[in-house]
Design a protein around this motif. Structure first.
Motif, PDB file in Angstrom:
ATOM      1  N   THR A 255     -98.198 124.954  -8.155  1.00 48.57           N
ATOM      2  CA  THR A 255     -97.611 123.860  -9.208  1.00 48.57           C
ATOM      3  C   THR A 255     -98.732 123.832 -10.281  1.00 48.57           C
ATOM      4  O   THR A 255    -100.120 124.072 -10.139  1.00 48.57           O
ATOM      5  N   MET A 256     -98.399 122.906 -11.466  1.00 51.87           N
ATOM      6  CA  MET A 256     -99.573 122.735 -12.273  1.00 51.87           C
ATOM      7  C   MET A 256    -100.516 121.712 -11.750  1.00 51.87           C
ATOM      8  O   MET A 256    -101.666 121.863 -12.083  1.00 51.87           O
ATOM      9  N   THR A 257    -100.076 120.855 -10.751  1.00 53.50           N
ATOM     10  CA  THR A 257    -101.248 119.740 -10.249  1.00 53.50           C
ATOM     11  C   THR A 257    -101.939 120.727  -9.410  1.00 53.50           C
ATOM     12  O   THR A 257    -103.437 120.435  -9.284  1.00 53.50           O
ATOM     13  N   LEU A 258    -101.614 121.461  -8.820  1.00 54.20           N
ATOM     14  CA  LEU A 258    -102.419 122.442  -7.800  1.00 54.20           C
ATOM     15  C   LEU A 258    -103.601 123.346  -8.760  1.00 54.20           C
ATOM     16  O   LEU A 258    -104.653 123.437  -8.231  1.00 54.20           O
ATOM     17  N   HIS A 259    -102.947 123.821  -9.793  1.00 55.16           N
ATOM     18  CA  HIS A 259    -104.233 124.237 -10.534  1.00 55.16           C
ATOM     19  C   HIS A 259    -105.063 123.414 -11.040  1.00 55.16           C
ATOM     20  O   HIS A 259    -106.447 123.662 -11.192  1.00 55.16           O
TER      21      HIS A 259
ATOM     22  N   ASP B  24     -99.018 121.863 -28.263  1.00 56.39           N
ATOM     23  CA  ASP B  24     -99.867 120.711 -28.532  1.00 56.39           C
ATOM     24  C   ASP B  24     -99.447 119.669 -27.831  1.00 56.39           C
ATOM     25  O   ASP B  24     -98.241 119.209 -27.694  1.00 56.39           O
ATOM     26  N   GLY B  25    -100.365 118.508 -27.351  1.00 59.35           N
ATOM     27  CA  GLY B  25     -99.630 117.412 -26.859  1.00 59.35           C
ATOM     28  C   GLY B  25    -101.058 116.522 -26.283  1.00 59.35           C
ATOM     29  O   GLY B  25    -102.204 116.882 -26.580  1.00 59.35           O
ATOM     30  N   ASP B  26    -100.965 115.766 -25.125  1.00 57.49           N
ATOM     31  CA  ASP B  26    -101.962 114.916 -24.693  1.00 57.49           C
ATOM     32  C   ASP B  26    -101.853 115.141 -23.071  1.00 57.49           C
ATOM     33  O   ASP B  26    -101.005 114.856 -22.534  1.00 57.49           O
ATOM     34  N   ALA B  27    -102.830 115.723 -22.430  1.00 57.98           N
ATOM     35  CA  ALA B  27    -103.081 115.964 -21.202  1.00 57.98           C
ATOM     36  C   ALA B  27    -103.146 114.868 -20.201  1.00 57.98           C
ATOM     37  O   ALA B  27    -102.768 114.809 -19.229  1.00 57.98           O
ATOM     38  N   MET B  28    -103.359 113.668 -21.073  1.00 53.40           N
ATOM     39  CA  MET B  28    -103.540 112.561 -20.348  1.00 53.40           C
ATOM     40  C   MET B  28    -102.591 111.465 -20.665  1.00 53.40           C
ATOM     41  O   MET B  28    -102.008 110.814 -19.775  1.00 53.40           O
ATOM     42  N   ASP B  29    -102.433 110.886 -21.844  1.00 53.74           N
ATOM     43  CA  ASP B  29    -101.643 109.833 -22.044  1.00 53.74           C
ATOM     44  C   ASP B  29    -100.255 110.259 -22.470  1.00 53.74           C
ATOM     45  O   ASP B  29     -99.733 110.937 -23.356  1.00 53.74           O
TER      46      ASP B  29
ATOM     47  N   VAL C 298    -104.446 128.623 -20.472  1.00 50.31           N
ATOM     48  CA  VAL C 298    -105.622 128.422 -20.979  1.00 50.31           C
ATOM     49  C   VAL C 298    -105.864 127.061 -21.543  1.00 50.31           C
ATOM     50  O   VAL C 298    -104.904 126.162 -22.098  1.00 50.31           O
ATOM     51  N   HIS C 299    -106.896 126.407 -21.049  1.00 52.02           N
ATOM     52  CA  HIS C 299    -107.242 124.931 -21.290  1.00 52.02           C
ATOM     53  C   HIS C 299    -106.576 124.107 -20.419  1.00 52.02           C
ATOM     54  O   HIS C 299    -106.059 124.507 -19.074  1.00 52.02           O
ATOM     55  N   LEU C 300    -106.392 122.903 -20.805  1.00 48.13           N
ATOM     56  CA  LEU C 300    -106.119 121.930 -19.777  1.00 48.13           C
ATOM     57  C   LEU C 300    -104.538 121.969 -19.349  1.00 48.13           C
ATOM     58  O   LEU C 300    -103.544 122.345 -20.362  1.00 48.13           O
ATOM     59  N   MET C 301    -104.111 121.133 -18.562  1.00 52.70           N
ATOM     60  CA  MET C 301    -102.880 121.359 -17.807  1.00 52.70           C
ATOM     61  C   MET C 301    -102.151 119.868 -17.938  1.00 52.70           C
ATOM     62  O   MET C 301    -102.589 118.945 -17.316  1.00 52.70           O
ATOM     63  N   PRO C 302    -101.284 119.444 -18.771  1.00 52.41           N
ATOM     64  CA  PRO C 302    -100.480 118.356 -18.788  1.00 52.41           C
ATOM     65  C   PRO C 302     -99.538 118.271 -17.448  1.00 52.41           C
ATOM     66  O   PRO C 302     -98.265 118.548 -17.754  1.00 52.41           O
ATOM     67  N   TYR C 303    -100.031 118.205 -16.387  1.00 50.03           N
ATOM     68  CA  TYR C 303     -99.546 118.150 -14.917  1.00 50.03           C
ATOM     69  C   TYR C 303     -98.156 117.416 -15.036  1.00 50.03           C
ATOM     70  O   TYR C 303     -97.260 117.540 -14.235  1.00 50.03           O
ATOM     71  N   TYR C 304     -98.168 116.202 -15.884  1.00 54.99           N
ATOM     72  CA  TYR C 304     -97.091 115.248 -15.663  1.00 54.99           C
ATOM     73  C   TYR C 304     -95.925 115.622 -16.526  1.00 54.99           C
ATOM     74  O   TYR C 304     -94.882 115.046 -16.483  1.00 54.99           O
ATOM     75  N   GLN C 305     -96.058 116.562 -17.359  1.00 51.86           N
ATOM     76  CA  GLN C 305     -95.060 117.047 -18.337  1.00 51.86           C
ATOM     77  C   GLN C 305     -93.667 117.416 -17.641  1.00 51.86           C
ATOM     78  O   GLN C 305     -93.549 118.491 -17.070  1.00 51.86           O
ATOM     79  N   GLU C 306     -92.560 116.911 -17.788  1.00 54.56           N
ATOM     80  CA  GLU C 306     -91.508 116.962 -17.142  1.00 54.56           C
ATOM     81  C   GLU C 306     -90.843 118.567 -17.365  1.00 54.56           C
ATOM     82  O   GLU C 306     -90.389 119.274 -16.450  1.00 54.56           O
ATOM     83  N   THR C 307     -90.977 119.045 -18.645  1.00 52.22           N
ATOM     84  CA  THR C 307     -90.054 120.183 -19.157  1.00 52.22           C
ATOM     85  C   THR C 307     -91.139 121.220 -18.401  1.00 52.22           C
ATOM     86  O   THR C 307     -90.784 122.293 -17.837  1.00 52.22           O
TER      87      THR C 307
ATOM     88  N   ILE D  91    -100.309 131.163 -22.387  1.00 47.15           N
ATOM     89  CA  ILE D  91     -99.811 129.725 -22.826  1.00 47.15           C
ATOM     90  C   ILE D  91    -101.135 128.940 -23.018  1.00 47.15           C
ATOM     91  O   ILE D  91    -101.852 128.868 -22.166  1.00 47.15           O
ATOM     92  N   HIS D  92    -101.447 128.414 -24.272  1.00 43.38           N
ATOM     93  CA  HIS D  92    -102.591 127.699 -24.488  1.00 43.38           C
ATOM     94  C   HIS D  92    -102.220 126.366 -24.949  1.00 43.38           C
ATOM     95  O   HIS D  92    -101.238 126.206 -25.585  1.00 43.38           O
ATOM     96  N   PHE D  93    -102.699 125.362 -24.242  1.00 40.45           N
ATOM     97  CA  PHE D  93    -102.402 123.846 -24.545  1.00 40.45           C
ATOM     98  C   PHE D  93    -103.580 123.431 -25.256  1.00 40.45           C
ATOM     99  O   PHE D  93    -104.650 123.124 -24.616  1.00 40.45           O
ATOM    100  N   CYS D  94    -103.298 122.782 -26.476  1.00 41.67           N
ATOM    101  CA  CYS D  94    -104.330 121.991 -27.269  1.00 41.67           C
ATOM    102  C   CYS D  94    -104.282 120.577 -26.873  1.00 41.67           C
ATOM    103  O   CYS D  94    -103.220 119.864 -27.566  1.00 41.67           O
ATOM    104  N   HIS D  95    -105.205 119.931 -26.267  1.00 43.75           N
ATOM    105  CA  HIS D  95    -105.280 118.768 -25.823  1.00 43.75           C
ATOM    106  C   HIS D  95    -105.649 117.908 -27.067  1.00 43.75           C
ATOM    107  O   HIS D  95    -106.712 118.196 -27.810  1.00 43.75           O
TER     108      HIS D  95
END
Length: 449
Positions: A263-267, A417-422, A308-317, A385-389
């Protein structure tokens, strides 16, 4: 509260759709998060106890009734991550605040545990209380443009929920917010900070410069703990780290043809194994289990993705497409593979200096591009896939250079693009539209082949 815990366990093991179970669990977590937020203003220590209670319940639940879809090795990783955060809240006198690139191997030799502000902030987000702590930080003048990981952590400390650590250790690498955040906490809460200044380029002089700083850090640790560094223990720590990396490389090689559910959380939790606890006996046991356990899993036939980079593990999609999914499979996150070379156990301080100097995140962005190209080839990844926090200048500033290199090599790459935290800065509709269009492209490429 125990009624909520009971409800959580019942939902976890009820035969319903994954998405429905996920929604019901999130609803319980939000109720629990509201308890914490409502308690914090008047009784921050009780709010801390609520967080600790929630973590203990998770440790117990995953120990007695682990998620049926979670591989055994990842169950152990889950426990490692939960216990690491729990230790930071229960034993602050034995805890050091760090970033993920700090030389944690030295800290372990003094009986100290490491917790990065990013990882602790992620757990606050897991309790759905990140909005409260971010607003808390901004209310005292912290800039709204500062990274939400930092604001979340600062807000937690300022609110009295995060207890003061023994000290903080960070590096000048990558993130220009780390040094200022820890200095702010030193001035306001008297938590001593030690900053390792890491040059951008490797050279013999640069290595010696960092080694001298590490010697100074050892002196600080000896003074703060009343213990002397045991050179043999440091050597054993680096030997365990080398063996852990060997096992991880072997696992990744097997994973090129095997499907090992994740899962994204496990990564995200992998950072506790590849960085914050690397070199520990518990970490080595995890990698031994990981490398062996994958042999019993089926062959892989889906599309492999390098994140690549941070994972917004909470993001539903994103959770819906990647959590325990084989069709589009997250093979790895490059943050867990930022330095995989063996360390020289005969000259440990020089080895730790080289580890920081030659990290893929240190120096020119071309170093990161080169490493991502290598990982695409080694992992047999079909896409990137690159996530720009939001708030991270490093990721947003260089992503188009990486995109161009992937284009030259014919590797499909998606920038999100998005916020991996908020959560308030996350736009699910936009992410859903762009992700589904990208995955359709991958499917179309397969059909043409």
């Amino acid at each position: 509260l125990y009624q909520l815990f009971g409800e959580m366990s019942v939902i976890q093991y009820t035969r319903i759709k994954y998405s429905e179970r996920n929604d019901r669990i999130l609803d319980v977590i939000k109720k629990y998060g509201d308890f914490i937020k409502n308690t914090t203003p008047e009784r921050p220590e009780r709010a801390r106890k609520l967080i600790r209670l929630g973590l203990k319940e998770e440790v117990l639940r995953h120990g007695l009734l682990p998620d049926k879809g979670m591989p055994k090795a990842y169950t152990r990783l889950n426990q490692l991550a939960l216990k690491s955060v729990l230790s930071a809240l229960e034993h602050p006198e034995k805890t050091v605040w760090t970033n993920i690139f700090a030389p944690v191997e030295l800290l372990q030799c003094f009986g100290l545990s490491s917790i990065s502000m990013e990882c602790l902030s992620s757990f606050f987000s897991g309790f759905t209380v990140e909005d409260y702590f971010i607003d808390q930080a901004e209310s005292v003048g912290i800039a709204a443009t500062l990274c939400s990981y930092h604001k979340n952590f600062i807000g937690g400390v300022d609110a009295g929920v995060v207890p003061k650590a023994l000290l903080s250790v960070t590096t000048s690498m990558i993130c220009d917010g780390n040094v200022n955040t820890f200095r702010y906490l030193e001035e306001k809460h008297q938590v001593p900070s030690f900053v390792l200044d890491i040059p951008d380029e490797y050279s013999e002089d640069a290595e010696n410069y960092v080694v001298e700083q590490l010697k100074e850090l050892i002196g600080v640790l000896e003074e703060r703990t009343g213990r002397k560094l045991d050179p043999e223990e440091l050597k054993r720590t680096l030997e365990r780290e080398n063996e852990s990396k060997r096992l991880y490389r072997s696992f990744l090689k097997k994973q090129s043809r095997k499907y090992y559910p994740n899962t994204m959380t496990l990564h995200l939790y992998m950072l506790f194994a590849t960085h914050l606890n690397i070199g520990s006996e518990e970490c080595l046991e995890f990698f031994q289990k990981l490398e062996k356990d994958i042999d019993s899993y089926p062959d892989f036939h889906g599309k492999g993705v390098l994140w690549v980079h941070l994972m917004p593990y909470y993001q539903e999609t994103l959770k819906g497409y990647f959590n325990y999914q084989e069709k589009y499979y997250l093979k790895a996150c490059e943050m867990n593979l930022d330095y995989m070379e063996d360390l020289d156990t005969v000259h440990p301080l020089n080895a730790l200096a080289r580890k920081m100097l030659n990290n893929l995140y240190n120096g020119p962005y071309e170093r990161k591009i080169k490493r991502v190209v290598e990982l695409v080839e080694e992992l047999h990844a079909d896409a990137v896939i690159h996530f720009c926090h939001w708030g991270c200048k490093q990721s947003a500033g260089g992503v188009m250079l990486l995109k161009e290199e992937m284009r030259k090599r014919g590797v499909p790459m998606l920038i999100l693009d998005g916020d991996a935290m908020d959560r308030r800065n996350s736009h699910d509709g936009q992410i859903k539209t762009r992700l589904e269009a990208f995955l359709e492209l991958l499917d179309h490429e397969e059909e043409k082949e």
